[in-house]
Design a protein around this motif. Structure first.
Motif, PDB file in Angstrom:
ATOM      1  N   LEU A 151       0.837  -1.221   0.000  1.00  0.00           N
ATOM      2  CA  LEU A 151       0.000   0.000   0.000  1.00  0.00           C
ATOM      3  C   LEU A 151       0.866   1.263   0.000  1.00  0.00           C
ATOM      4  CD1 LEU A 151      -3.014   0.922   0.210  1.00  0.00           C
ATOM      5  CD2 LEU A 151      -2.597   1.156   2.647  1.00  0.00           C
ATOM      6  N   VAL A 152       1.969   1.149   0.766  1.00  0.00           N
ATOM      7  CA  VAL A 152       2.882   2.295   0.887  1.00  0.00           C
ATOM      8  C   VAL A 152       3.501   2.591  -0.478  1.00  0.00           C
ATOM      9  CG1 VAL A 152       5.026   3.148   1.935  1.00  0.00           C
ATOM     10  CG2 VAL A 152       3.348   1.912   3.318  1.00  0.00           C
ATOM     11  N   SER A 153       3.912   1.485  -1.171  1.00  0.00           N
ATOM     12  CA  SER A 153       4.519   1.672  -2.508  1.00  0.00           C
ATOM     13  C   SER A 153       3.506   2.301  -3.458  1.00  0.00           C
ATOM     14  CB  SER A 153       4.982   0.337  -3.124  1.00  0.00           C
ATOM     15  OG  SER A 153       5.613  -0.443  -2.220  1.00  0.00           O
ATOM     16  N   PHE A 154       2.264   1.771  -3.358  1.00  0.00           N
ATOM     17  CA  PHE A 154       1.223   2.309  -4.255  1.00  0.00           C
ATOM     18  C   PHE A 154       0.993   3.807  -4.015  1.00  0.00           C
ATOM     19  CE2 PHE A 154      -3.290   3.263  -5.046  1.00  0.00           C
ATOM     20  CZ  PHE A 154      -3.311   3.039  -6.428  1.00  0.00           C
ATOM     21  N   ILE A 187       3.843   5.776  -5.381  1.00  0.00           N
ATOM     22  CA  ILE A 187       3.745   5.933  -6.852  1.00  0.00           C
ATOM     23  C   ILE A 187       2.710   7.005  -7.189  1.00  0.00           C
ATOM     24  CG2 ILE A 187       3.014   4.742  -8.986  1.00  0.00           C
ATOM     25  CD1 ILE A 187       4.357   2.200  -7.780  1.00  0.00           C
ATOM     26  N   CYS A 188       1.557   6.942  -6.457  1.00  0.00           N
ATOM     27  CA  CYS A 188       0.484   7.928  -6.706  1.00  0.00           C
ATOM     28  C   CYS A 188       0.971   9.348  -6.441  1.00  0.00           C
ATOM     29  CB  CYS A 188      -0.715   7.626  -5.817  1.00  0.00           C
ATOM     30  SG  CYS A 188      -1.723   6.293  -6.455  1.00  0.00           S
ATOM     31  N   VAL A 189       1.641   9.523  -5.311  1.00  0.00           N
ATOM     32  CA  VAL A 189       2.151  10.866  -4.949  1.00  0.00           C
ATOM     33  C   VAL A 189       3.143  11.347  -6.001  1.00  0.00           C
ATOM     34  CG1 VAL A 189       3.587  12.117  -3.269  1.00  0.00           C
ATOM     35  CG2 VAL A 189       1.716  10.665  -2.474  1.00  0.00           C
ATOM     36  N   HIS A 190       4.034  10.410  -6.412  1.00  0.00           N
ATOM     37  CA  HIS A 190       5.029  10.775  -7.418  1.00  0.00           C
ATOM     38  C   HIS A 190       4.331  11.205  -8.725  1.00  0.00           C
ATOM     39  CE1 HIS A 190       8.707  10.782  -9.683  1.00  0.00           C
ATOM     40  NE2 HIS A 190       8.149   9.961 -10.584  1.00  0.00           N
TER      41      HIS A 190
END
Ligand SMILES: Nc1ncnc2c1ncn2[C@@H]1O[C@H](COP(=O)(O)OP(=O)(O)OP(=O)(O)O)[C@@H](O)[C@H]1O
Length: 323
Positions: free
Chosen positions: A2-5, A8-11
């Motif tokens: 979830l953290v990676s997702f 990625i979304c923030v990026h």
């Protein structure tokens, strides 16, 4: 996971925002460049229009809200009109004609000289003294100008333009010396030509006709619009030129009277046939050797009382003011 997702979304959002900011910056820069270009185009258009049309007419044409099919016209009660012809000048593109003109050159040399003469005449228009003189056109070897074409003049009849600016009419000062100003302008043109003759070893002469009175002014044509003036005053000014004498300024009697009333001396030429009028008395505006208008002599009788108190009127004095 979830953290990676989320990362990625923030990026992605960050990149998107960055992209939008760049796009915004580019658009703003583009908009500024276009605005700058539009402003430059408008300035160039203004300059061109002000060169083609009198200032007050150019302003009307620069008004975006003006209906394009609207006819621009003005009527004036008192305008002075001048036709000044380069006497004895004609451009030939053949050698025989050029020699006949005294122009030891082909037609191009003659054209260059004509351009030089007209350009020097035009420069006079920038003189403060002649800011009211409007060049109308050059037709062939004739320079046509007028004085008194001012919007909002009190003696101007209602016109499309002046009716728009009627609110300012009360504050506009009425000038009555248009004919004197134009006659002075003609003498300066003569002086310019004299100087040019000296430099170019030529003997050109200026034949001038001036008339004053009512004229109709307007702009005609969609392509290359032309501001021109029409009426009997214009026809008569042209005829005063065409029936005139090189080196002289010819006027009708009414114009001579007006000039004299404003301190400019005129001399009778005698009867001259003028088309549309027949044989009429015409006058030459008196111009001195120094190419200045000769002032009307105002005789101030010096009353000399002699011992026996008789009045000696022979001793008269002339008051002169520089014109
Ligand atoms: N707006 C104008 N621009 C240039 N010339 C003009 C203008 N209005 C009148 N004239 C000139 O004034 C003169 C007298 O005008 P008119 O309408 O009587 O023509 P005309 O009968 O051909 O006269 P003329 O035989 O004297 O040339 C003409 O030579 C004409 O070219």
């Amino acid at each position: 996971m979830l953290v990676s997702f989320l990362a990625i979304c923030v990026h992605f959002i960050d990149r998107q925002a960055d992209y939008m900011n760049r796009l915004d910056f580019i658009w703003k820069r583009q908009l500024m460049a276009e605005q700058e270009e539009a402003s430059t185009t408008r300035t160039v258009n203004k300059m061109l229009l002000r060169n083609i049309l009198p200032n007050h007419v150019a302003e009307v044409y620069l008004d975006m809200n003006r209906p394009h099919d609207e006819l621009f016209h003005e009527e004036y009660e008192y305008v002075a009109v001048m036709f000044a012809s380069l006497a004895g000048y004609s451009l030939h593109d053949d050698e025989a004609g050029a020699e006949e003109d005294g122009l030891q050159d082909d037609g191009l040399g003659g054209l260059k000289l004509l351009n030089e003469i007209i350009t020097d005449f035009d420069k006079l228009l920038f003189d403060n003294e002649f800011h009211r003189v409007e060049k109308i056109k050059v037709a062939g070897y004739t320079y046509m100008a007028a004085c008194g074409l001012e919007p909002g003049r009190r003696d101007s009849a209602a016109s499309h333009e002046s009716s728009r600016s009627s609110s300012s009419q009360g504050s506009v000062q009425q000038n009555t010396d248009h004919t004197v100003v134009l006659a002075k302008f003609a003498t300066r043109m003569m002086a310019v030509l004299k100087a040019l003759n000296k430099d170019a070893f030529q003997t050109f002469n200026l034949r001038v006709g001036i008339c004053h009175g009512r004229v109709m002014a307007g702009v005609v044509g969609e392509k290359k619009p032309l501001y021109d003036i029409w009426g009997d005053t214009v026809n008569m000014a042209s005829r005063m030129d065409s029936t005139g004498i090189p080196g002289k300024i010819q006027v009708l009697e009414k114009t001579a009277k007006l000039l004299e009333s404003q301190g400019v001396k005129c001399e009778s030429r005698g009867m001259t046939f003028v088309k549309g009028k027949g044989e009429v008395q015409t006058y030459f505006v008196s111009v001195g050797e120094d190419l200045h208008l000769i002032p009307q002599e105002i005789v101030t009788r010096k009353r000399k009382f002699k011992l026996n108190e008789s009045i000696d009127t022979d001793d008269s004095e002339f008051e002169e003011t520089a014109l």
